[in-house]
Design a protein around this motif. Sequence first.
Motif, mmCIF file in Angstrom:
data_model
loop_
_atom_site.group_PDB
_atom_site.id
_atom_site.type_symbol
_atom_site.label_atom_id
_atom_site.label_comp_id
_atom_site.label_asym_id
_atom_site.label_seq_id
_atom_site.Cartn_x
_atom_site.Cartn_y
_atom_site.Cartn_z
ATOM 1 N N GLY A 138 0.803 -1.218 0.000
ATOM 2 C CA GLY A 138 0.000 0.000 0.000
ATOM 3 C C GLY A 138 0.833 1.264 0.000
ATOM 4 N N GLY A 139 2.142 1.133 -0.226
ATOM 5 C CA GLY A 139 3.005 2.309 -0.271
ATOM 6 C C GLY A 139 3.380 2.699 -1.689
ATOM 7 N N LYS A 140 4.583 3.246 -1.837
ATOM 8 C CA LYS A 140 4.968 3.846 -3.132
ATOM 9 C C LYS A 140 5.141 2.809 -4.232
ATOM 10 N N HIS A 141 5.319 1.561 -3.864
ATOM 11 C CA HIS A 141 5.443 0.528 -4.907
ATOM 12 C C HIS A 141 4.183 -0.312 -5.025
ATOM 13 N N GLY A 142 3.074 0.210 -4.576
ATOM 14 C CA GLY A 142 1.800 -0.474 -4.731
ATOM 15 C C GLY A 142 1.524 -1.464 -3.624
ATOM 16 N N ASN A 143 0.675 -2.439 -3.954
ATOM 17 C CA ASN A 143 0.264 -3.431 -2.970
ATOM 18 C C ASN A 143 0.319 -4.810 -3.605
ATOM 19 N N LYS A 144 1.229 -5.645 -3.094
ATOM 20 C CA LYS A 144 1.359 -7.008 -3.624
ATOM 21 C C LYS A 144 0.077 -7.807 -3.427
ATOM 22 N N GLY A 145 -0.753 -7.384 -2.488
ATOM 23 C CA GLY A 145 -2.030 -8.053 -2.308
ATOM 24 C C GLY A 145 -2.942 -7.834 -3.499
ATOM 25 N N ASP A 146 -2.948 -6.612 -4.030
ATOM 26 C CA ASP A 146 -3.697 -6.329 -5.258
ATOM 27 C C ASP A 146 -3.208 -7.214 -6.396
#
Length: 164
Positions: A138-146
């Motif tokens: 959920g930070g600057k590199h997105g969310n691996k969960g997504d």
Amino acid sequence: MASQLKNLSDFSHTVIPSAAPYRFGIVVAEWNADVTRALLEGAYQTLIKHGAKEENIQTYPVPGSFELTSGADLLLKQGNLDAVICLGCVIQGETRHFDFICDAVANGVSNVAIKYSKPVIFGVLTTDNQQQALDRSGGKHGNKGDEAAITAIKMAELTVTLNG
Ligand SMILES: Nc1c(NC[C@H](O)[C@H](O)[C@H](O)CO)[nH]c(=O)[nH]c1=O
Ligand SMILES: CC(=O)[C@@H](O)COP(=O)(O)O
């Protein structure tokens, strides 16, 4: 490094099927819970955003990432899921324990996927430090969960298409 170039959760460049027909299991490790809860929220909301029904998403906690393999196996043994998403966060400590966990869970989830001919998605962060984990949940590199949820949708469709 690739992750420094873009948000890894940007899927605007790809076609994502509807998740409506599919049943998903999510196994989430309790170690580094601040990170894994964010991964879970990302995965769950992404499944819902793409049409998955709440009643078709089963979520279960396991103590640590090492237990994700057995958690996925237990879920798929039920025989009523189209894909399982494994979420965890392994952060390097002082010893080689990190290496053994990461290798075990990566190989383990691959073996479970082959055992049941069902997608088992490796949504496990394996980082040098907590900041790298926060940046990818959920930070600057997105969310691996997504990313894991999108992968699960795509692989569920492929599996159903090829298995009939
Ligand atoms: N250090 C981390 C662990 N360690 C625990 C293992 O995953 C496992 O639960 C234990 O070895 C008992 O089998 N787990 C993580 O998910 N993340 C870590 O950073
Ligand atoms: C990945 C781990 O198990 C690790 O966080 C534990 O730390 P240490 O290697 O210092 O025991």
